[in-house]
Motif scaffolding. Structure first.
Motif, PDB file in Angstrom:
ATOM      1  N   VAL A   1       3.834  11.792   2.339  1.00 26.51           N
ATOM      2  CA  VAL A   1       2.570  11.666   3.068  1.00 26.51           C
ATOM      3  C   VAL A   1       1.848  10.430   2.563  1.00 26.51           C
ATOM      4  O   VAL A   1       2.110   9.961   1.446  1.00 26.51           O
ATOM      5  N   ARG A   2       0.972   9.904   3.403  1.00 24.18           N
ATOM      6  CA  ARG A   2       0.056   8.873   2.930  1.00 24.18           C
ATOM      7  C   ARG A   2      -1.345   9.330   3.292  1.00 24.18           C
ATOM      8  O   ARG A   2      -1.564   9.818   4.415  1.00 24.18           O
ATOM      9  N   ILE A   3      -2.248   9.191   2.335  1.00 20.29           N
ATOM     10  CA  ILE A   3      -3.646   9.524   2.622  1.00 20.29           C
ATOM     11  C   ILE A   3      -4.474   8.263   2.416  1.00 20.29           C
ATOM     12  O   ILE A   3      -4.103   7.388   1.632  1.00 20.29           O
TER      13      ILE A   3
ATOM     14  N   PRO B   1       0.810  -1.210   0.000  1.00 24.09           N
ATOM     15  CA  PRO B   1       0.000   0.000   0.000  1.00 24.09           C
ATOM     16  C   PRO B   1       0.851   1.272   0.000  1.00 24.09           C
ATOM     17  O   PRO B   1       1.757   1.417   0.804  1.00 24.09           O
ATOM     18  N   GLY B   2       0.539   2.145  -0.946  1.00 15.91           N
ATOM     19  CA  GLY B   2       1.226   3.435  -1.009  1.00 15.91           C
ATOM     20  C   GLY B   2       2.499   3.418  -1.819  1.00 15.91           C
ATOM     21  O   GLY B   2       3.127   4.452  -1.993  1.00 15.91           O
ATOM     22  N   ALA B   3       2.921   2.235  -2.348  1.00 16.22           N
ATOM     23  CA  ALA B   3       4.204   2.190  -3.076  1.00 16.22           C
ATOM     24  C   ALA B   3       4.001   2.157  -4.581  1.00 16.22           C
ATOM     25  O   ALA B   3       4.942   1.862  -5.315  1.00 16.22           O
ATOM     26  N   SER B   4       2.772   2.455  -5.038  1.00 22.60           N
ATOM     27  CA  SER B   4       2.553   2.274  -6.472  1.00 22.60           C
ATOM     28  C   SER B   4       3.377   3.274  -7.285  1.00 22.60           C
ATOM     29  O   SER B   4       3.634   4.395  -6.854  1.00 22.60           O
ATOM     30  N   MET B   5       3.788   2.818  -8.461  1.00 20.08           N
ATOM     31  CA  MET B   5       4.631   3.654  -9.333  1.00 20.08           C
ATOM     32  C   MET B   5       3.928   3.798 -10.671  1.00 20.08           C
ATOM     33  O   MET B   5       3.247   2.871 -11.108  1.00 20.08           O
ATOM     34  N   ASN B   6       4.141   4.929 -11.320  1.00 25.14           N
ATOM     35  CA  ASN B   6       3.576   5.044 -12.666  1.00 25.14           C
ATOM     36  C   ASN B   6       4.569   4.471 -13.677  1.00 25.14           C
ATOM     37  O   ASN B   6       5.692   4.100 -13.323  1.00 25.14           O
ATOM     38  N   THR B   7       4.133   4.394 -14.938  1.00 25.14           N
ATOM     39  CA  THR B   7       4.973   3.712 -15.940  1.00 25.14           C
ATOM     40  C   THR B   7       6.343   4.369 -16.072  1.00 25.14           C
ATOM     41  O   THR B   7       7.359   3.687 -16.167  1.00 25.14           O
ATOM     42  N   GLN B   8       6.375   5.706 -16.074  1.00 22.96           N
ATOM     43  CA  GLN B   8       7.676   6.393 -16.213  1.00 22.96           C
ATOM     44  C   GLN B   8       8.607   6.008 -15.076  1.00 22.96           C
ATOM     45  O   GLN B   8       9.794   5.741 -15.277  1.00 22.96           O
ATOM     46  N   GLU B   9       8.050   5.988 -13.851  1.00 19.85           N
ATOM     47  CA  GLU B   9       8.886   5.629 -12.689  1.00 19.85           C
ATOM     48  C   GLU B   9       9.362   4.182 -12.816  1.00 19.85           C
ATOM     49  O   GLU B   9      10.508   3.861 -12.514  1.00 19.85           O
ATOM     50  N   LYS B  10       8.474   3.316 -13.308  1.00 18.09           N
ATOM     51  CA  LYS B  10       8.870   1.906 -13.451  1.00 18.09           C
ATOM     52  C   LYS B  10      10.003   1.761 -14.471  1.00 18.09           C
ATOM     53  O   LYS B  10      10.868   0.910 -14.328  1.00 18.09           O
TER      54      LYS B  10
ATOM     55  N   SER C   1       0.278   7.395  -1.665  1.00 21.55           N
ATOM     56  CA  SER C   1       1.377   8.173  -1.097  1.00 21.55           C
ATOM     57  C   SER C   1       1.661   9.360  -2.005  1.00 21.55           C
ATOM     58  O   SER C   1       1.317   9.356  -3.188  1.00 21.55           O
ATOM     59  N   GLY C   2       2.274  10.359  -1.428  1.00 21.24           N
ATOM     60  CA  GLY C   2       2.641  11.533  -2.217  1.00 21.24           C
ATOM     61  C   GLY C   2       3.961  12.071  -1.715  1.00 21.24           C
ATOM     62  O   GLY C   2       4.315  11.873  -0.550  1.00 21.24           O
ATOM     63  N   ARG C   3       4.706  12.671  -2.614  1.00 22.99           N
ATOM     64  CA  ARG C   3       5.998  13.223  -2.225  1.00 22.99           C
ATOM     65  C   ARG C   3       6.179  14.607  -2.778  1.00 22.99           C
ATOM     66  O   ARG C   3       5.618  14.950  -3.824  1.00 22.99           O
ATOM     67  N   GLY C   4       6.974  15.373  -2.058  1.00 26.42           N
ATOM     68  CA  GLY C   4       7.320  16.698  -2.553  1.00 26.42           C
ATOM     69  C   GLY C   4       8.679  17.056  -2.013  1.00 26.42           C
ATOM     70  O   GLY C   4       8.996  16.718  -0.867  1.00 26.42           O
TER      71      GLY C   4
ATOM     72  N   LEU D   1      17.170   5.231  -5.051  1.00 24.23           N
ATOM     73  CA  LEU D   1      16.194   5.477  -6.121  1.00 24.23           C
ATOM     74  C   LEU D   1      14.813   4.954  -5.701  1.00 24.23           C
ATOM     75  O   LEU D   1      13.803   5.650  -5.815  1.00 24.23           O
ATOM     76  N   ILE D   2      14.775   3.725  -5.198  1.00 25.09           N
ATOM     77  CA  ILE D   2      13.480   3.138  -4.814  1.00 25.09           C
ATOM     78  C   ILE D   2      12.857   3.927  -3.673  1.00 25.09           C
ATOM     79  O   ILE D   2      11.650   4.198  -3.660  1.00 25.09           O
ATOM     80  N   SER D   3      13.674   4.320  -2.742  1.00 22.68           N
ATOM     81  CA  SER D   3      13.155   5.088  -1.617  1.00 22.68           C
ATOM     82  C   SER D   3      12.582   6.411  -2.107  1.00 22.68           C
ATOM     83  O   SER D   3      11.498   6.840  -1.696  1.00 22.68           O
ATOM     84  N   SER D   4      13.303   7.034  -3.029  1.00 21.21           N
ATOM     85  CA  SER D   4      12.841   8.338  -3.493  1.00 21.21           C
ATOM     86  C   SER D   4      11.565   8.196  -4.344  1.00 21.21           C
ATOM     87  O   SER D   4      10.645   9.001  -4.223  1.00 21.21           O
ATOM     88  N   ILE D   5      11.478   7.140  -5.135  1.00 23.43           N
ATOM     89  CA  ILE D   5      10.278   6.991  -5.982  1.00 23.43           C
ATOM     90  C   ILE D   5       9.057   6.565  -5.172  1.00 23.43           C
ATOM     91  O   ILE D   5       7.949   7.055  -5.391  1.00 23.43           O
ATOM     92  N   THR D   6       9.253   5.657  -4.228  1.00 17.91           N
ATOM     93  CA  THR D   6       8.075   5.151  -3.500  1.00 17.91           C
ATOM     94  C   THR D   6       7.743   5.989  -2.267  1.00 17.91           C
ATOM     95  O   THR D   6       6.647   5.891  -1.735  1.00 17.91           O
TER      96      THR D   6
END
Ligand code: KIV
Ligand code: ZN
Length: 508
Positions: free
Chosen positions: A469-471, A19-28, A480-483, A274-279
């Motif tokens: 954050v996680r909502i 939960p919260g670790a999903s990545m979009n295609t570009q990130e993958k 999850s969201g990052r900024g 990299l994984i930490s920063s993306i997820t």
């Protein structure tokens, strides 16, 4: 020559599933390029039937990988799943279909509503035969093998090998086993299953008791020649075997295990960050191999020992796993070529000159404020671009006032999906609360902020502050969201809006 242990990476499937670790295609795709630099043998790219997005990601990953690794797609033991997976892998030079069904009493009774073992075996056999119509390389997983009786498991494995499986995956799906029990299980299969000597035995272990790496290691010790793992141990619940741990464990004990891997271990730190920063899943400082304290010696006695001879307290040379590997520091004076070269080395593709000019502008803006720009900063910068490019609502401006004694107040301006500027203001218990409330006034999203964390991207007082954050949506889904920005209240607004954008996109 010792046994080659194949490294099967499932960061993009089991890892992404948490939960919260999903990545979009570009990130993958960025992760895929990093996996190729690591030199993994198999990349599990996704579960194509689960969503059109997953289907498309598997296609894109397969195109990116070419013949550099096996690309694998997951299915249930269901014809339709297998058909869709085969379609996603079409044209892939080295495709593998990973299919399977539950084998434990718990799975047969509850997940499959009282299905008999015989029926589960029949379904598994049928799935393997069906998958073999499309590809020559079929991996079969006996789900929850860790809680099945040795005899039941052996019957299922023997049947799927006879049906044409080329790899048999023995997962401890619930992380229930003790390492020695799991080792006995693998040994039992090696001793009792007809045909097992002609296929690859794979282990896939979860970390519910904190044993995932130990379980996989016992698997290897007892005959497995493929390990399924993820970067940083990301995965369902408590996660999976961490690639960096199992690979370094095998390397440290290569002789005793009579085994080796072909992984380029110098890429571990980069992969972890990299994984930490993306997820947005931070790596604990004391994490084995890649934690920021993994090679930090604080007590005087230890420092003295390491100064006299590194090996006194270090079993691994930090450089072997990537520490100090990247000494590249870009500054505002670094030219276009240096930035482009570094980004390409980090796995980013620059579509065209116009896009590169925009990236360069963002880079200069950061370099002016931060002086030295490290790889971690570049990941954050590229991540921020990617997030704002795919955003429904874009953060245009924030103004926050806080301090003691005063009421924290925030004004935010967003560009809505129709391109219209919208401004709102609110107050809260602190600046983050105020900024989230102001965003909510515009977006009116129905969600709860369930986690908030902030981390410095690099060392130093001028470091970028990355907020995660996680909502939770009313249906329980987590986003999850990052900024990242130098000002952490702005990072907070970006992260919250990023999570909301992900939720809204999923709901639309
Ligand atoms: O944990 C598990 O059993 C799995 C299978 C799908 C391989 O992830
Ligand atoms: Zn799993």
């Amino acid at each position: 020559m010792s046994r080659k242990i194949q490294i099967f990476d499932t960061t993009l499937r089991d890892g992404e599933q948490c939960p919260g670790a999903s990545m979009n295609t570009q990130e993958k795709l960025v992760v895929t390029r990093q996996l190729l630099r690591l030199g993994v043998d198999v990349i599990e790219a996704g579960f194509p039937i689960s969503s059109p997005g997953d289907f498309q990601s598997v296609q894109r990953i397969a195109a990116e990988v070419g013949d550099k690794a096996i690309v694998c797609g997951l299915t249930r033991a269901v014809e339709k799943d297998i058909d869709v997976c085969a379609e996603a892998l079409k044209g892939c030079p080295r495709p593998r279909i990973h299919t399977g069904i539950g084998v434990s009493p718990e799975h047969l009774m509850y997940k499959f509503r009282g299905m008999s073992l015989d029926e589960a075996i029949d379904r598994g056999v049928h799935a393997v035969k069906h998958a073999r119509k499309y590809v020559d390389d079929v991996e079969f997983y006996a789900e929850d093998a860790g809680r099945a009786s040795f005899e039941d498991l052996a019957r299922m494995i023997e049947a799927v090998i006879a049906a044409g499986a080329t790899v048999v995956n023995i997962p401890d799906t619930t992380g229930y086993n003790m390492p020695w029990h799991f080792g006995e299980r693998i040994k039992y299969l090696c001793d009792h299953v007809r045909g097992i000597e002609d296929v690859t035995i794979s282990v896939h272990c979860h970390n519910d008791l904190g044993m995932a790496t130990a379980l996989a290691m016992e698997g290897v010790r007892n005959g497995a020649t493929q390990v399924e793992c993820t970067i940083n141990g990301l995965g369902e619940r408590a996660g999976n075997t961490a690639m960096e741990e199992i690979v370094m464990g095998i390397r440290m004990h290569e002789k005793e295990l009579d085994a080796h891997t072909d992984i380029n271990t110098k890429e571990f730190l980069q992969a972890s960050r990299l994984i930490s920063s993306i997820t947005g899943f931070p790596v604990q400082p004391n994490k084995a191999i890649v934690g920021s304290n993994a090679f930090a010696h604080s007590s005087g006695i230890h420092q003295d020992g390491v100064i006299k001879q590194r090996e006194t307290y270090e079993i691994i040379d930090p450089a072997d796993v990537g520490f100090n590997g990247s000494s590249i520091v870009l500054t505002a004076r670094s030219g276009h070529a240096a930035l482009r070269h570094r980004l390409e080395l980090l796995g980013y593709t620059i579509e065209n000159d116009e896009q590169f000019e925009q990236i360069h502008k963002d880079f200069l803006d950061l370099a002016d404020r931060k002086k030295e720009v490290l790889d971690e900063d570049l990941h954050s910068l590229m991540g921020e671009r990617e997030r704002s490019e795919s955003a429904l609502y874009v953060l245009k401006a924030t103004q926050i006032s806080c301090g003691q004694p005063s009421t924290p107040t925030a004004t935010v301006t967003l560009i809505d999906p129709f391109g219209k500027e919208r401004t709102a203001c609110d107050f809260g218990t602190g600046p983050v609360d105020a900024v989230c409330k102001a965003i909510n006034k515009i977006v009116r999203a129905d969600c709860e902020l369930t986690e908030f964390s902030v981390q410095a991207v690099t060392h130093g007082i001028d470091a970028l502050g990355e907020v995660t954050v996680r909502i939770t949506a009313p249906d329980g889904q987590v986003f999850s969201g990052r900024g990242s920005e130098c000002d952490i209240t702005v990072s907070s607004a970006m992260a919250y809006l990023n999570a909301i954008n992900r939720m809204l996109r999923k709901q639309s």
